[in-house]
Design a protein around this motif. Structure first.
Motif, PDB file in Angstrom:
ATOM      1  N   GLY A  63      52.634 -68.172  54.644  1.00  0.00           N
ATOM      2  CA  GLY A  63      52.975 -69.248  55.703  1.00  0.00           C
ATOM      3  C   GLY A  63      54.089 -70.069  55.617  1.00  0.00           C
ATOM      4  O   GLY A  63      54.538 -70.771  54.614  1.00  0.00           O
ATOM      5  N   SER A  64      53.650 -70.553  56.510  1.00  0.00           N
ATOM      6  CA  SER A  64      54.218 -72.363  56.355  1.00  0.00           C
ATOM      7  C   SER A  64      54.076 -73.149  55.350  1.00  0.00           C
ATOM      8  O   SER A  64      54.758 -74.553  54.903  1.00  0.00           O
ATOM      9  N   VAL A  65      53.185 -73.407  54.831  1.00  0.00           N
ATOM     10  CA  VAL A  65      52.049 -74.000  53.591  1.00  0.00           C
ATOM     11  C   VAL A  65      51.754 -72.870  52.927  1.00  0.00           C
ATOM     12  O   VAL A  65      50.555 -72.388  52.872  1.00  0.00           O
ATOM     13  N   ALA A  66      52.260 -73.432  51.160  1.00  0.00           N
ATOM     14  CA  ALA A  66      52.558 -71.313  50.765  1.00  0.00           C
ATOM     15  C   ALA A  66      50.727 -72.531  49.978  1.00  0.00           C
ATOM     16  O   ALA A  66      51.141 -72.934  49.141  1.00  0.00           O
ATOM     17  N   CYS A  67      49.751 -71.826  49.530  1.00  0.00           N
ATOM     18  CA  CYS A  67      49.353 -72.246  48.534  1.00  0.00           C
ATOM     19  C   CYS A  67      48.672 -71.728  47.595  1.00  0.00           C
ATOM     20  O   CYS A  67      48.422 -69.563  46.993  1.00  0.00           O
ATOM     21  N   SER A  68      49.304 -71.591  46.566  1.00  0.00           N
ATOM     22  CA  SER A  68      49.812 -71.075  45.302  1.00  0.00           C
ATOM     23  C   SER A  68      48.182 -70.399  44.528  1.00  0.00           C
ATOM     24  O   SER A  68      48.746 -69.432  44.464  1.00  0.00           O
ATOM     25  N   TRP A  69      47.080 -70.769  44.687  1.00  0.00           N
ATOM     26  CA  TRP A  69      46.252 -70.402  44.348  1.00  0.00           C
ATOM     27  C   TRP A  69      45.184 -69.482  44.600  1.00  0.00           C
ATOM     28  O   TRP A  69      43.986 -68.702  44.873  1.00  0.00           O
ATOM     29  N   ALA A  70      44.698 -69.300  45.950  1.00  0.00           N
ATOM     30  CA  ALA A  70      44.332 -68.560  47.257  1.00  0.00           C
ATOM     31  C   ALA A  70      44.407 -67.274  46.992  1.00  0.00           C
ATOM     32  O   ALA A  70      43.256 -67.466  47.535  1.00  0.00           O
ATOM     33  N   SER A  71      44.918 -66.708  46.434  1.00  0.00           N
ATOM     34  CA  SER A  71      44.934 -65.153  46.587  1.00  0.00           C
ATOM     35  C   SER A  71      44.010 -64.704  45.386  1.00  0.00           C
ATOM     36  O   SER A  71      43.162 -63.800  44.777  1.00  0.00           O
ATOM     37  N   SER A  72      44.047 -65.664  44.338  1.00  0.00           N
ATOM     38  CA  SER A  72      43.802 -65.465  43.094  1.00  0.00           C
ATOM     39  C   SER A  72      41.781 -66.630  42.744  1.00  0.00           C
ATOM     40  O   SER A  72      41.344 -66.164  41.983  1.00  0.00           O
ATOM     41  N   ARG A  73      42.075 -67.671  43.695  1.00  0.00           N
ATOM     42  CA  ARG A  73      41.111 -68.446  43.009  1.00  0.00           C
ATOM     43  C   ARG A  73      40.056 -68.784  44.695  1.00  0.00           C
ATOM     44  O   ARG A  73      40.244 -68.563  45.715  1.00  0.00           O
ATOM     45  N   PRO A  74      38.993 -68.842  44.620  1.00  0.00           N
ATOM     46  CA  PRO A  74      37.691 -69.151  45.821  1.00  0.00           C
ATOM     47  C   PRO A  74      38.219 -70.657  46.106  1.00  0.00           C
ATOM     48  O   PRO A  74      39.268 -71.526  44.956  1.00  0.00           O
ATOM     49  N   TYR A  75      37.773 -70.982  47.239  1.00  0.00           N
ATOM     50  CA  TYR A  75      38.008 -72.253  47.312  1.00  0.00           C
ATOM     51  C   TYR A  75      36.476 -72.705  47.157  1.00  0.00           C
ATOM     52  O   TYR A  75      35.411 -71.898  47.652  1.00  0.00           O
ATOM     53  N   ARG A  76      36.350 -74.161  46.291  1.00  0.00           N
ATOM     54  CA  ARG A  76      34.719 -74.816  46.707  1.00  0.00           C
ATOM     55  C   ARG A  76      34.381 -75.717  47.310  1.00  0.00           C
ATOM     56  O   ARG A  76      33.137 -76.092  47.209  1.00  0.00           O
ATOM     57  N   SER A  77      35.382 -76.581  47.559  1.00  0.00           N
ATOM     58  CA  SER A  77      35.238 -77.525  48.846  1.00  0.00           C
ATOM     59  C   SER A  77      35.873 -77.737  49.999  1.00  0.00           C
ATOM     60  O   SER A  77      37.971 -76.728  49.215  1.00  0.00           O
ATOM     61  N   VAL A  78      35.589 -78.205  50.703  1.00  0.00           N
ATOM     62  CA  VAL A  78      36.321 -77.906  51.966  1.00  0.00           C
ATOM     63  C   VAL A  78      36.479 -79.623  52.924  1.00  0.00           C
ATOM     64  O   VAL A  78      35.430 -79.588  53.215  1.00  0.00           O
ATOM     65  N   TRP A  79      37.447 -80.101  53.863  1.00  0.00           N
ATOM     66  CA  TRP A  79      37.052 -80.730  54.878  1.00  0.00           C
ATOM     67  C   TRP A  79      37.894 -80.705  55.392  1.00  0.00           C
ATOM     68  O   TRP A  79      39.590 -80.691  55.688  1.00  0.00           O
ATOM     69  N   ASN A  80      37.910 -80.765  57.073  1.00  0.00           N
ATOM     70  CA  ASN A  80      37.680 -80.609  58.259  1.00  0.00           C
ATOM     71  C   ASN A  80      38.433 -82.016  59.220  1.00  0.00           C
ATOM     72  O   ASN A  80      37.916 -82.832  59.086  1.00  0.00           O
TER      73      ASN A  80
END
Length: 129
Positions: A63-80
Motif C-alpha cells: 500500500g501507501s507505506v509498505a512494511c517490509s517484514w509484516a508478511s513474515s513476522r508478527p508485530y509484538r508492540s503497537v502504539w496508536n
C-alpha cells in the motif's frame, strides 16, 4: 582478608557505575513513533524493526507505506499515537482492504504484549470497546 574487602568494594563500585551509565542507542530509540501515527515493532517494548503510518493503509504489503517484514513476522508492540479528536481508535485487520479479524487500539494506547500478523488498518470514529 583486607584485600578481599577491597575487591568486594571495587566490584560494588563497578556495578554501580554500570547501572548509572546512559541508555544504549537501542534503549533510547524504544517507542520512537511520530506524533499522529500508528507504529508497530517486531520486538517488545517498542524495539526492533518499526513500521509507521500517518494515514489508513489498506495493504501493508504494497500500500501507501509498505512494511517490509509484516508478511513474515508478527508485530509484538503497537502504539496508536494518533492525535485527531475525530477518532477514538485504530482498527488493525488481519487481511487486506480492512477484512478478517481485527484488533482495536484506543488513541494514545501502546501495548507490548501484542502479537499478531496484520495487513491493513484504519482509524475509526467509534470507541474500541
Amino acid at each position: 582478608m583486607h584485600i578481599r574487602r577491597k575487591l568486594i568494594a571495587m566490584t560494588m563500585l563497578m556495578s554501580t557505575l554500570v547501572l548509572a551509565s546512559p541508555p544504549t542507542a537501542a534503549q533510547a530509540a524504544a517507542w520512537d513513533c511520530p506524533s499522529g501515527s500508528l507504529c508497530i515493532w517486531t520486538g517488545t517494548y517498542g524495539t526492533g524493526s518499526r513500521c509507521a503510518w500517518s494515514n489508513a493503509d489498506n495493504d501493508w504489503y504494497g500500500g501507501s507505506v509498505a512494511c517490509s517484514w509484516a508478511s513474515s513476522r508478527p508485530y509484538r508492540s503497537v502504539w496508536n499515537r494518533g492525535t485527531s479528536s475525530s477518532y477514538f481508535g485504530v482498527w488493525i485487520y488481519g487481511g487486506a482492504n480492512y477484512t478478517g479479524s481485527y484488533d482495536c487500539i484506543p488513541q494514545g494506547d501502546r501495548h507490548s504484549a501484542s502479537e499478531g500478523y496484520a495487513r491493513s488498518h484504519r482509524w475509526r470514529t467509534n470507541a474500541c470497546w
